[in-house]
Write an enzyme that holds these catalytic residues in place. Structure first.
Site, PDB file in Angstrom:
ATOM      1  CD1 TRP A 191      35.573  75.210  59.590  1.00  9.68           C
ATOM      2  CD2 TRP A 191      35.694  73.512  58.134  1.00  9.68           C
ATOM      3  NE1 TRP A 191      36.140  74.135  60.239  1.00  9.68           N
ATOM      4  CE2 TRP A 191      36.226  73.076  59.369  1.00  9.68           C
ATOM      5  CE3 TRP A 191      35.647  72.612  57.067  1.00  9.68           C
ATOM      6  CZ2 TRP A 191      36.707  71.775  59.557  1.00  9.68           C
ATOM      7  CZ3 TRP A 191      36.130  71.320  57.261  1.00  9.68           C
ATOM      8  CH2 TRP A 191      36.658  70.926  58.491  1.00  9.68           C
ATOM      9  CB  ILE A 192      29.987  73.387  60.105  1.00 11.06           C
ATOM     10  CG1 ILE A 192      29.164  73.466  58.801  1.00 11.06           C
ATOM     11  CG2 ILE A 192      29.079  73.527  61.312  1.00 11.06           C
ATOM     12  CD1 ILE A 192      28.334  72.227  58.521  1.00 11.06           C
TER      13      ILE A 192
ATOM     14  CB  THR B 107      33.577  59.224  56.895  1.00  7.99           C
ATOM     15  OG1 THR B 107      34.766  59.936  56.558  1.00  7.99           O
ATOM     16  CG2 THR B 107      33.773  58.467  58.187  1.00  7.99           C
TER      17      THR B 107
ATOM     18  CG  ASP C 165      32.523  67.651  53.773  1.00  6.71           C
ATOM     19  OD1 ASP C 165      31.995  68.512  53.057  1.00  6.71           O
ATOM     20  OD2 ASP C 165      33.757  67.539  53.884  1.00  6.71           O
TER      21      ASP C 165
ATOM     22  CG  ASP D 195      29.779  61.505  61.351  1.00  9.17           C
ATOM     23  OD1 ASP D 195      30.247  62.178  62.300  1.00  9.17           O
ATOM     24  OD2 ASP D 195      30.502  61.015  60.465  1.00  9.17           O
ATOM     25  CD  GLU D 196      31.162  65.757  62.468  1.00  8.97           C
ATOM     26  OE1 GLU D 196      30.833  64.605  62.143  1.00  8.97           O
ATOM     27  OE2 GLU D 196      32.344  66.155  62.488  1.00  8.97           O
TER      28      GLU D 196
ATOM     29  NE  ARG E  59      25.591  61.120  51.375  1.00  7.19           N
ATOM     30  CZ  ARG E  59      25.040  61.578  50.251  1.00  7.19           C
ATOM     31  NH1 ARG E  59      25.259  60.958  49.123  1.00  7.19           N
ATOM     32  NH2 ARG E  59      24.260  62.624  50.285  1.00  7.19           N
TER      33      ARG E  59
HETATM   34  P1  G4P Z   1      31.485  62.468  55.695  1.00  5.15           P
HETATM   35  O1  G4P Z   1      31.401  61.026  55.263  1.00  5.15           O
HETATM   36  O2  G4P Z   1      30.932  62.680  57.067  1.00  5.15           O
HETATM   37  O3  G4P Z   1      30.956  63.414  54.693  1.00  5.15           O
HETATM   38  O4  G4P Z   1      32.967  62.786  55.993  1.00  5.15           O
HETATM   39  P2  G4P Z   1      34.195  63.202  55.084  1.00  5.15           P
HETATM   40  O5  G4P Z   1      35.000  61.971  54.913  1.00  5.15           O
HETATM   41  O6  G4P Z   1      33.771  63.971  53.894  1.00  5.15           O
HETATM   42  O7  G4P Z   1      34.875  64.227  56.094  1.00  5.15           O
HETATM   43  C1  G4P Z   1      36.194  64.192  56.503  1.00  5.15           C
HETATM   44  C2  G4P Z   1      36.339  64.790  57.883  1.00  5.15           C
HETATM   45  O8  G4P Z   1      36.082  66.193  57.830  1.00  5.15           O
HETATM   46  C3  G4P Z   1      35.390  64.230  58.918  1.00  5.15           C
HETATM   47  O9  G4P Z   1      36.062  64.219  60.161  1.00  5.15           O
HETATM   48  C4  G4P Z   1      34.295  65.298  59.008  1.00  5.15           C
HETATM   49  O10 G4P Z   1      33.673  65.248  60.266  1.00  5.15           O
HETATM   50  C5  G4P Z   1      35.128  66.555  58.833  1.00  5.15           C
HETATM   51  N1  G4P Z   1      34.363  67.705  58.339  1.00  5.15           N
HETATM   52  C6  G4P Z   1      33.805  67.852  57.125  1.00  5.15           C
HETATM   53  N2  G4P Z   1      33.216  69.047  57.015  1.00  5.15           N
HETATM   54  C7  G4P Z   1      33.381  69.681  58.198  1.00  5.15           C
HETATM   55  C8  G4P Z   1      32.996  70.973  58.703  1.00  5.15           C
HETATM   56  O11 G4P Z   1      32.366  71.786  58.024  1.00  5.15           O
HETATM   57  N3  G4P Z   1      33.379  71.275  59.960  1.00  5.15           N
HETATM   58  C9  G4P Z   1      34.093  70.408  60.739  1.00  5.15           C
HETATM   59  N4  G4P Z   1      34.419  70.815  61.960  1.00  5.15           N
HETATM   60  N5  G4P Z   1      34.468  69.180  60.319  1.00  5.15           N
HETATM   61  C10 G4P Z   1      34.115  68.824  59.052  1.00  5.15           C
HETATM   62  P3  G4P Z   1      36.730  62.906  60.710  1.00  5.15           P
HETATM   63  O12 G4P Z   1      37.863  62.517  59.839  1.00  5.15           O
HETATM   64  O13 G4P Z   1      35.643  61.907  60.900  1.00  5.15           O
HETATM   65  O14 G4P Z   1      37.280  63.393  62.073  1.00  5.15           O
HETATM   66  P4  G4P Z   1      36.499  63.894  63.371  1.00  5.15           P
HETATM   67  O15 G4P Z   1      36.626  65.377  63.367  1.00  5.15           O
HETATM   68  O16 G4P Z   1      35.091  63.437  63.252  1.00  5.15           O
HETATM   69  O17 G4P Z   1      37.236  63.245  64.459  1.00  5.15           O
HETATM   70 MG    MG Z   2      33.699  62.899  61.677  1.00  2.00          MG
END
Ligand code: G4P
Ligand code: MG
Length: 171
Positions: free
Chosen positions: A151-152, A102, A98, A94-95, A100
Site C-alpha cells: 500500500w503506497i 481505472t 494498481d 495517474d499516480e 489498471r
Molecule cells: P488503476 O487503474 O490506477 O490501477 O486503479 P484501480 O482502479 O486499481 O484503483 C482504485 C483506486 O485505488 C484508485 O483511486 C487508486 O488511485 C487507488 N490506489 C490503488 N493502490 C493504491 C495505493 O497503493 N495507495 C493509494 N494511496 N491509493 C491506491 P481512485 O478511485 O482513482 O481515487 P483517488 O484516490 O485517485 O481519488
Molecule cells: Mg486514482
C-alpha cells in the site's frame, strides 16, 4: 500489508526523470489528461517539466446511491472531445497503476474519440495481476518505480507532512 511512504520531494524527482524519458522517447504530447484525484498533483508537477496543458477526468466505482457499480462511472469528462481529443497526442497521467481498471477504462474511453496517440505516465506500478491489459495501441508507457503489491502512502493523503517525511526516511 506492507506500507511504503513517499514524500513530495521523491515524487518531484521521479517525475523529473519521467519527463526526461518522455522527451527522449520522441513522444511530444499536445496535452495531459489527469485522472482524479490521484493524477492531479503528479500532472501538475509534470507540467513544470513538460509545459503542456492539463485536462482532468473523474471515474468512480460507486453510483449516486453509494452502491458499487457494475462498471466504472464517469463523473467528469473532457468538454468537446471532438475538439480537445480527436487528432491530439495525449499523455494520460495517474499516480499508480494498481489493478489498471481505472486507467484501462480511461484509455478505452479516450481512444473512442480518435486521438492521434495516447501514452501513459504513472509514478508507480504494482507488479500484480491486472484487470486490463495495456492496449496494443499504447506505444509508450512511462513508469517511475515498480513495487510488488504494497500500500503506497502518498504525501497528499497525509495530514502531517513532516511525519510523512520521517516515515519515508525510516522505510
Ligand atoms: P488503476 O487503474 O490506477 O490501477 O486503479 P484501480 O482502479 O486499481 O484503483 C482504485 C483506486 O485505488 C484508485 O483511486 C487508486 O488511485 C487507488 N490506489 C490503488 N493502490 C493504491 C495505493 O497503493 N495507495 C493509494 N494511496 N491509493 C491506491 P481512485 O478511485 O482513482 O481515487 P483517488 O484516490 O485517485 O481519488
Ligand atoms: Mg486514482
Amino acid at each position: 500489508m506492507e506500507k511504503i511512504y513517499i514524500t513530495y520531494n521523491q515524487i518531484h524527482d521521479t517525475i523529473k526523470d519521467l519527463a526526461e524519458e518522455v522527451k527522449k522517447s520522441g513522444f511530444d504530447p499536445d496535452l495531459m489528461v489527469a485522472i482524479g484525484t490521484g493524477g492531479f498533483i503528479p500532472a501538475r508537477m509534470a507540467k513544470t517539466f513538460l509545459n503542456k496543458p492539463i485536462l482532468t477526468v473523474g471515474i468512480a466505482y460507486y453510483d449516486l446511491d453509494d452502491r458499487l457499480a457494475d462498471s466504472p462511472v464517469i463523473t467528469q469528462w473532457v468538454d468537446q472531445p471532438e475538439k480537445q481529443i480527436r487528432g491530439k497526442k495525449i499523455l494520460l497521467v495517474d499516480e499508480v497503476d494498481d489493478t489498471r481498471a481505472t486507467i484501462g477504462f480511461c484509455l478505452d474511453e479516450l481512444q473512442k474519440h480518435e486521438p492521434a496517440e495516447i501514452a501513459v505516465l504513472v509514478i508507480h506500478n504494482k507488479n500484480k495481476e491486472k484487470k486490463h491489459p495495456i492496449p496494443s495501441y499504447i506505444k509508450h508507457y512511462f513508469v517511475g518505480q515498480s513495487f510488488k503489491d504494497p500500500w503506497i502512502c502518498y504525501p497528499w493523503d497525509a495530514e502531517d507532512t513532516a511525519e510523512q517525511d520521517q516515515m519515508a526516511l525510516k522505510g
